[in-house]
Design a protein around this motif. Structure first.
Motif, PDB file in Angstrom:
ATOM      1  N   ASP A  67       0.845  -1.197   0.000  1.00 35.65           N
ATOM      2  CA  ASP A  67       0.000   0.000   0.000  1.00 35.65           C
ATOM      3  C   ASP A  67       0.881   1.248   0.000  1.00 35.65           C
ATOM      4  OD1 ASP A  67      -2.357  -1.447   0.148  1.00 35.65           O
ATOM      5  OD2 ASP A  67      -2.320  -1.490   2.344  1.00 35.65           O
ATOM      6  N   LYS A  68       0.525   2.188  -0.848  1.00 40.03           N
ATOM      7  CA  LYS A  68       1.220   3.476  -0.838  1.00 40.03           C
ATOM      8  C   LYS A  68       0.402   4.394   0.070  1.00 40.03           C
ATOM      9  CE  LYS A  68       2.641   7.139  -3.948  1.00 40.03           C
ATOM     10  NZ  LYS A  68       2.441   7.682  -5.288  1.00 40.03           N
ATOM     11  N   VAL A  69       0.977   4.721   1.239  1.00 43.96           N
ATOM     12  CA  VAL A  69       0.246   5.490   2.246  1.00 43.96           C
ATOM     13  C   VAL A  69       0.769   6.924   2.266  1.00 43.96           C
ATOM     14  CG1 VAL A  69      -0.437   5.575   4.676  1.00 43.96           C
ATOM     15  CG2 VAL A  69       0.058   3.369   3.614  1.00 43.96           C
ATOM     16  N   THR A  70      -0.151   7.870   2.178  1.00 44.14           N
ATOM     17  CA  THR A  70       0.232   9.286   2.235  1.00 44.14           C
ATOM     18  C   THR A  70      -0.499   9.962   3.380  1.00 44.14           C
ATOM     19  OG1 THR A  70       0.569   9.339  -0.151  1.00 44.14           O
ATOM     20  CG2 THR A  70       0.312  11.460   0.935  1.00 44.14           C
ATOM     21  N   PHE A  71       0.264  10.595   4.260  1.00 51.28           N
ATOM     22  CA  PHE A  71      -0.313  11.388   5.355  1.00 51.28           C
ATOM     23  C   PHE A  71      -0.195  12.860   4.989  1.00 51.28           C
ATOM     24  CE2 PHE A  71      -1.456   9.009   9.166  1.00 51.28           C
ATOM     25  CZ  PHE A  71      -1.113   7.735   8.754  1.00 51.28           C
ATOM     26  N   GLN A  72      -1.252  13.574   5.300  1.00 56.31           N
ATOM     27  CA  GLN A  72      -1.267  15.007   5.005  1.00 56.31           C
ATOM     28  C   GLN A  72      -1.716  15.781   6.243  1.00 56.31           C
ATOM     29  OE1 GLN A  72      -2.616  16.643   1.108  1.00 56.31           O
ATOM     30  NE2 GLN A  72      -4.363  17.292   2.311  1.00 56.31           N
ATOM     31  N   PHE A  73      -0.921  16.742   6.634  1.00 56.65           N
ATOM     32  CA  PHE A  73      -1.239  17.605   7.771  1.00 56.65           C
ATOM     33  C   PHE A  73      -1.535  18.994   7.208  1.00 56.65           C
ATOM     34  CE2 PHE A  73       0.418  14.790  11.115  1.00 56.65           C
ATOM     35  CZ  PHE A  73       1.146  13.896  10.341  1.00 56.65           C
ATOM     36  N   TYR A  74      -2.734  19.465   7.463  1.00 55.09           N
ATOM     37  CA  TYR A  74      -3.106  20.793   6.960  1.00 55.09           C
ATOM     38  C   TYR A  74      -2.946  21.799   8.104  1.00 55.09           C
ATOM     39  CZ  TYR A  74      -5.825  24.632   5.033  1.00 55.09           C
ATOM     40  OH  TYR A  74      -6.222  25.878   4.594  1.00 55.09           O
ATOM     41  N   LEU A  75      -1.905  22.585   8.017  1.00 55.61           N
ATOM     42  CA  LEU A  75      -1.576  23.501   9.112  1.00 55.61           C
ATOM     43  C   LEU A  75      -2.585  24.641   9.247  1.00 55.61           C
ATOM     44  CD1 LEU A  75       2.308  23.649   8.711  1.00 55.61           C
ATOM     45  CD2 LEU A  75       0.932  22.074  10.053  1.00 55.61           C
ATOM     46  N   GLY A  76      -3.359  24.866   8.202  1.00 54.06           N
ATOM     47  CA  GLY A  76      -4.399  25.891   8.282  1.00 54.06           C
ATOM     48  C   GLY A  76      -5.540  25.475   9.198  1.00 54.06           C
ATOM     49  N   GLN A  77      -5.609  24.208   9.500  1.00 49.30           N
ATOM     50  CA  GLN A  77      -6.673  23.678  10.348  1.00 49.30           C
ATOM     51  C   GLN A  77      -6.130  23.233  11.709  1.00 49.30           C
ATOM     52  OE1 GLN A  77      -8.992  21.522   7.599  1.00 49.30           O
ATOM     53  NE2 GLN A  77     -10.175  20.484   9.152  1.00 49.30           N
ATOM     54  N   CYS A  78      -4.821  23.107  11.773  1.00 49.21           N
ATOM     55  CA  CYS A  78      -4.156  22.593  12.976  1.00 49.21           C
ATOM     56  C   CYS A  78      -4.190  23.642  14.097  1.00 49.21           C
ATOM     57  CB  CYS A  78      -2.709  22.264  12.602  1.00 49.21           C
ATOM     58  SG  CYS A  78      -1.651  21.809  13.968  1.00 49.21           S
ATOM     59  N   THR A  79      -4.395  23.171  15.320  1.00 52.48           N
ATOM     60  CA  THR A  79      -4.377  24.085  16.477  1.00 52.48           C
ATOM     61  C   THR A  79      -3.058  23.972  17.249  1.00 52.48           C
ATOM     62  OG1 THR A  79      -5.423  22.394  17.833  1.00 52.48           O
ATOM     63  CG2 THR A  79      -6.890  23.989  16.780  1.00 52.48           C
ATOM     64  N   PHE A  80      -2.146  23.162  16.734  1.00 54.48           N
ATOM     65  CA  PHE A  80      -0.817  22.979  17.328  1.00 54.48           C
ATOM     66  C   PHE A  80      -0.913  22.509  18.790  1.00 54.48           C
ATOM     67  CE2 PHE A  80      -0.585  25.857  13.810  1.00 54.48           C
ATOM     68  CZ  PHE A  80       0.446  25.319  13.061  1.00 54.48           C
ATOM     69  N   CYS A  81      -1.870  21.611  19.009  1.00 56.97           N
ATOM     70  CA  CYS A  81      -2.101  21.096  20.361  1.00 56.97           C
ATOM     71  C   CYS A  81      -1.039  20.064  20.760  1.00 56.97           C
ATOM     72  CB  CYS A  81      -3.485  20.468  20.450  1.00 56.97           C
ATOM     73  SG  CYS A  81      -3.666  18.980  19.429  1.00 56.97           S
ATOM     74  N   GLN A  82      -0.404  19.467  19.766  1.00 53.25           N
ATOM     75  CA  GLN A  82       0.677  18.482  19.952  1.00 53.25           C
ATOM     76  C   GLN A  82       0.192  17.078  20.327  1.00 53.25           C
ATOM     77  OE1 GLN A  82       4.425  19.913  21.907  1.00 53.25           O
ATOM     78  NE2 GLN A  82       4.352  17.948  22.913  1.00 53.25           N
ATOM     79  N   LEU A  83      -1.110  16.859  20.341  1.00 52.58           N
ATOM     80  CA  LEU A  83      -1.599  15.532  20.725  1.00 52.58           C
ATOM     81  C   LEU A  83      -1.104  14.456  19.765  1.00 52.58           C
ATOM     82  CD1 LEU A  83      -5.266  15.995  21.954  1.00 52.58           C
ATOM     83  CD2 LEU A  83      -3.245  15.427  23.282  1.00 52.58           C
ATOM     84  N   CYS A  84      -1.043  14.790  18.481  1.00 53.20           N
ATOM     85  CA  CYS A  84      -0.587  13.787  17.507  1.00 53.20           C
ATOM     86  C   CYS A  84       0.852  13.352  17.820  1.00 53.20           C
ATOM     87  CB  CYS A  84      -0.710  14.317  16.076  1.00 53.20           C
ATOM     88  SG  CYS A  84       0.108  15.890  15.812  1.00 53.20           S
ATOM     89  N   GLN A  85       1.681  14.310  18.178  1.00 51.72           N
ATOM     90  CA  GLN A  85       3.071  13.964  18.532  1.00 51.72           C
ATOM     91  C   GLN A  85       3.104  13.120  19.796  1.00 51.72           C
ATOM     92  OE1 GLN A  85       6.253  17.089  18.712  1.00 51.72           O
ATOM     93  NE2 GLN A  85       6.557  16.320  20.776  1.00 51.72           N
ATOM     94  N   ASP A  86       2.324  13.503  20.801  1.00 51.52           N
ATOM     95  CA  ASP A  86       2.339  12.788  22.077  1.00 51.52           C
ATOM     96  C   ASP A  86       1.806  11.360  21.955  1.00 51.52           C
ATOM     97  OD1 ASP A  86       3.329  15.086  23.139  1.00 51.52           O
ATOM     98  OD2 ASP A  86       1.459  15.738  24.065  1.00 51.52           O
ATOM     99  N   PHE A  87       0.826  11.175  21.092  1.00 46.71           N
ATOM    100  CA  PHE A  87       0.211   9.849  20.978  1.00 46.71           C
ATOM    101  C   PHE A  87       0.891   8.945  19.950  1.00 46.71           C
ATOM    102  CE2 PHE A  87      -3.082  11.624  23.537  1.00 46.71           C
ATOM    103  CZ  PHE A  87      -3.718  10.543  24.119  1.00 46.71           C
ATOM    104  N   CYS A  88       1.741   9.489  19.115  1.00 52.45           N
ATOM    105  CA  CYS A  88       2.389   8.661  18.088  1.00 52.45           C
ATOM    106  C   CYS A  88       3.374   7.693  18.758  1.00 52.45           C
ATOM    107  CB  CYS A  88       3.125   9.537  17.080  1.00 52.45           C
ATOM    108  SG  CYS A  88       4.003   8.542  15.862  1.00 52.45           S
ATOM    109  N   PRO A  89       3.144   6.399  18.616  1.00 49.47           N
ATOM    110  CA  PRO A  89       4.025   5.439  19.294  1.00 49.47           C
ATOM    111  C   PRO A  89       5.405   5.343  18.663  1.00 49.47           C
ATOM    112  CG  PRO A  89       2.443   4.272  17.914  1.00 49.47           C
ATOM    113  CD  PRO A  89       2.099   5.723  17.836  1.00 49.47           C
ATOM    114  N   ARG A  90       5.576   5.876  17.475  1.00 42.95           N
ATOM    115  CA  ARG A  90       6.862   5.760  16.770  1.00 42.95           C
ATOM    116  C   ARG A  90       7.612   7.075  16.642  1.00 42.95           C
ATOM    117  NH1 ARG A  90       7.495   0.821  14.268  1.00 42.95           N
ATOM    118  NH2 ARG A  90       9.581   1.636  14.038  1.00 42.95           N
TER     119      ARG A  90
END
Ligand code: SF4
Ligand code: SF4
Length: 147
Positions: free
Chosen positions: A70-93
């Motif tokens: 599978d070709k997996v693409t992640f996209q983060f749209y900073l115009g919608q991001c609140t910079f809460c950092q939860l994604c960083q904190d919860f990412c196990p890798r």
């Protein structure tokens, strides 16, 4: 005649401005600042946890079938991001990082997109067991003819 601010005005003429000389001198953000997102696709395992914890829905994922997985693409749209950092904190890798980068001048939506792509390889197919010859039932044995 009194000039109450004259002393202050003369002093200011010979002193440095109290404002910052931006953008000629760009200051480093303080420790812990949550700025522009950097995504490390080589570390991502496609668990989807970051998408689940992102309240404003700033993270999207597209999956496309390719030859070896599978070709997996992640996209983060900073115009919608609140910079809460939860994604960083919860990412196990540790595949997501909020950096100290605060200069995010954008002329269009595309300037606010952070993307990363990786190939998630399909698991190897289990070996196909050899085909066993079908046991011949007793009744199926050719009967000897009485002579
Ligand atoms: S920092 Fe927060 S809002 Fe921004 S992408 Fe991560 S979880 Fe979503
Ligand atoms: S939480 Fe981390 S490892 Fe899981 S999908 Fe998101 S970036 Fe990838």
């Amino acid at each position: 005649m009194k000039f109450p601010y004259l002393k202050e005005a003369v002093k200011s003429l010979f002193s440095k401005p109290s404002t910052e000389n931006f953008p000629k001198e760009v200051k480093e953000a303080p420790e812990g600042y949550r700025g522009k997102i950097v995504f490390h696709p080589d570390k991502c395992v496609n668990c989807g946890m970051c998408i689940r914890v992102c309240a404003p829905g700033a993270i999207t994922r597209t999956i496309e079938k390719v030859e070896d997985g599978d070709k997996v693409t992640f996209q983060f749209y900073l115009g919608q991001c609140t910079f809460c950092q939860l994604c960083q904190d919860f990412c196990p890798r540790k595949a997501i990082e909020l950096t100290k980068e605060y200069l995010m001048i954008a002329e269009n939506e595309e300037d606010l997109m952070v993307r990363g792509t990786f190939i998630k390889k399909a698991p190897p197919k289990p070996p196909v067991p050899p085909v066993q010859p079908k046991p011949v039932a007793q009744n199926d044995q050719p009967k000897e003819e009485n002579k």
